[in-house]
Design a protein around this motif. Structure first.
Motif, PDB file in Angstrom:
ATOM      1  N   ARG A  50       0.818  -1.215   0.000  1.00 12.48           N
ATOM      2  CA  ARG A  50       0.000   0.000   0.000  1.00 12.48           C
ATOM      3  C   ARG A  50       0.848   1.260   0.000  1.00 12.48           C
ATOM      4  O   ARG A  50       0.424   2.309  -0.473  1.00 12.48           O
ATOM      5  CB  ARG A  50      -0.925   0.000   1.218  1.00 12.48           C
ATOM      6  N   ALA A  51       2.051   1.158   0.526  1.00 11.11           N
ATOM      7  CA  ALA A  51       2.943   2.322   0.538  1.00 11.11           C
ATOM      8  C   ALA A  51       3.344   2.733  -0.871  1.00 11.11           C
ATOM      9  O   ALA A  51       3.833   3.853  -1.078  1.00 11.11           O
ATOM     10  CB  ALA A  51       4.191   2.009   1.363  1.00 11.11           C
ATOM     11  N   PRO A  63       7.196   9.463  -5.221  1.00 13.54           N
ATOM     12  CA  PRO A  63       7.552   8.294  -4.410  1.00 13.54           C
ATOM     13  C   PRO A  63       7.970   8.631  -2.989  1.00 13.54           C
ATOM     14  O   PRO A  63       8.164   7.735  -2.182  1.00 13.54           O
ATOM     15  CB  PRO A  63       8.727   7.701  -5.181  1.00 13.54           C
ATOM     16  N   VAL A  64       8.100   9.930  -2.671  1.00 12.60           N
ATOM     17  CA  VAL A  64       8.618  10.312  -1.357  1.00 12.60           C
ATOM     18  C   VAL A  64       7.732   9.779  -0.239  1.00 12.60           C
ATOM     19  O   VAL A  64       8.230   9.271   0.786  1.00 12.60           O
ATOM     20  CB  VAL A  64       8.761  11.850  -1.253  1.00 12.60           C
ATOM     21  N   ALA A  65       6.413   9.889  -0.395  1.00 11.40           N
ATOM     22  CA  ALA A  65       5.505   9.425   0.655  1.00 11.40           C
ATOM     23  C   ALA A  65       5.688   7.936   0.917  1.00 11.40           C
ATOM     24  O   ALA A  65       5.707   7.493   2.068  1.00 11.40           O
ATOM     25  CB  ALA A  65       4.053   9.718   0.270  1.00 11.40           C
ATOM     26  N   ARG A  69       7.102   6.003   4.378  1.00  6.66           N
ATOM     27  CA  ARG A  69       6.364   4.929   5.063  1.00  6.66           C
ATOM     28  C   ARG A  69       7.215   3.671   5.182  1.00  6.66           C
ATOM     29  O   ARG A  69       7.249   3.002   6.232  1.00  6.66           O
ATOM     30  CB  ARG A  69       5.071   4.625   4.299  1.00  6.66           C
ATOM     31  N   LEU A  70       7.920   3.341   4.123  1.00  6.48           N
ATOM     32  CA  LEU A  70       8.776   2.151   4.160  1.00  6.48           C
ATOM     33  C   LEU A  70       9.938   2.334   5.125  1.00  6.48           C
ATOM     34  O   LEU A  70      10.338   1.382   5.807  1.00  6.48           O
ATOM     35  CB  LEU A  70       9.286   1.830   2.753  1.00  6.48           C
ATOM     36  N   GLN A  71      10.470   3.543   5.192  1.00  4.91           N
ATOM     37  CA  GLN A  71      11.542   3.814   6.137  1.00  4.91           C
ATOM     38  C   GLN A  71      11.046   3.659   7.578  1.00  4.91           C
ATOM     39  O   GLN A  71      11.783   3.185   8.458  1.00  4.91           O
ATOM     40  CB  GLN A  71      12.104   5.222   5.930  1.00  4.91           C
ATOM     41  N   GLU A  75      12.749   1.113  10.333  1.00  4.49           N
ATOM     42  CA  GLU A  75      13.199   1.492  11.676  1.00  4.49           C
ATOM     43  C   GLU A  75      12.513   0.649  12.749  1.00  4.49           C
ATOM     44  O   GLU A  75      13.122   0.318  13.776  1.00  4.49           O
ATOM     45  CB  GLU A  75      12.934   2.983  11.900  1.00  4.49           C
ATOM     46  N   VAL A  76      11.262   0.260  12.503  1.00  2.91           N
ATOM     47  CA  VAL A  76      10.574  -0.634  13.441  1.00  2.91           C
ATOM     48  C   VAL A  76      11.271  -1.991  13.464  1.00  2.91           C
ATOM     49  O   VAL A  76      11.562  -2.548  14.537  1.00  2.91           O
ATOM     50  CB  VAL A  76       9.086  -0.796  13.055  1.00  2.91           C
TER      51      VAL A  76
END
Length: 257
Positions: A50-51, A63-65, A69-71, A75-76
């Motif tokens: 979905r990202a 693609p920044v958004a 979200r993927l970043q 980090e999680v």
């Protein structure tokens, strides 16, 4: 006559069925002990996919958004951000219990990032497929306790073949979606998918592990057809083929356990 109660459907399981019906169908034949974790895995993969959708906010375009979200998920997974998403805690718990390998999940994430800034090279695309759809299938093998690296690599090929077949089946629709596709024509995609399918060679996997390779059935069928089913749900023939083989594979796994 007393009717048996229907088994309770977990909310996450129902969510996965709606978002990823093919993999959800294949997961039905996995041992009950691993299915809750696999549901988390498939829901996680859906979140990453979905990202890739175009940003809903005009303030963050292109693609920044998606990359942001993927970043966040990276980090999680790396333990440097609080697991605030409802899927984050159970996913991290599954990693801590040794159900999934953290690196496998990071490879899935790498593949989704690769779609947002693609390099139009066949070798790069092949690795993206092995990491993404292939990584999902590898993680399912890990959940089942598979440790043989050669067999895990074959599961990666299974997932990649399924991904290529699904892409081919929906080729006209996916082309209009704006998502990154195969860096070539339809015939080239079909051949690439068939190469993945051959590398998987699901029929010769040990009987114990064939339950982890059920998407290969859908891949074989998708790679043998044209795009007439683009945008349409699975037909009964596809579902029955998975159910028949899944029933056999599930019993083989139970006998070997």
């Amino acid at each position: 006559m007393v009717q048996k109660e229907k088994p309770e459907i977990r909310p996450l399981e129902e969510q996965v069925r709606r978002a990823d019906p093919d993999r959800a169908l294949c997961a039905r034949f996995l041992p009950e002990s691993v299915r809750p974790d696999v549901d988390v895995l498939l829901a996680f993969h859906t979140e990453l996919t979905r990202a890739l959708a175009p940003a809903r906010s005009a303030a963050v375009a292109g693609p920044v958004a998606g990359l942001i979200r993927l970043q966040w998920w990276r980090e999680v997974l790396e333990g440097v951000r609080a697991p605030e998403h409802e899927l984050a805690a159970p996913l991290l718990d599954a990693i801590a219990r040794g159900v999934f390998n953290r690196n496998t999940l990071l490879r899935i994430l790498d593949a989704r990032e690769g779609e947002l800034h693609p390099l139009p090279e066949i070798a790069v695309w092949q690795q993206m497929m092995r990491d993404g759809a292939g990584g999902v299938q590898r993680a399912i093998g890990e959940a089942l306790g598979m440790q043989d690296e050669a067999l895990l690599v074959r599961l990666e090929a299974c997932g990649a073949a399924y991904g290529a077949g699904s892409m081919l089946r929906h080729w006209p629709v996916v082309q209009q979606s704006g998502r990154y596709l195969f860096p070539g024509d339809e015939a080239g995609l079909r051949q690439a998918g068939q190469d993945f399918l051959k590398a998987c060679d699901a029929a010769t996997l040990p009987a114990r592990w064939q339950v982890a390779a059920l998407p290969a059935i859908l891949a074989e069928r998708d790679l043998a057809r044209n795009t007439a089913q683009a945008g349409a749900p699975r037909g009964l023939g596809d579902r029955l083929a998975v159910m028949w083989r899944g029933w056999q594979a599930a019993h083989a796994f139970q006998r070997s356990a």
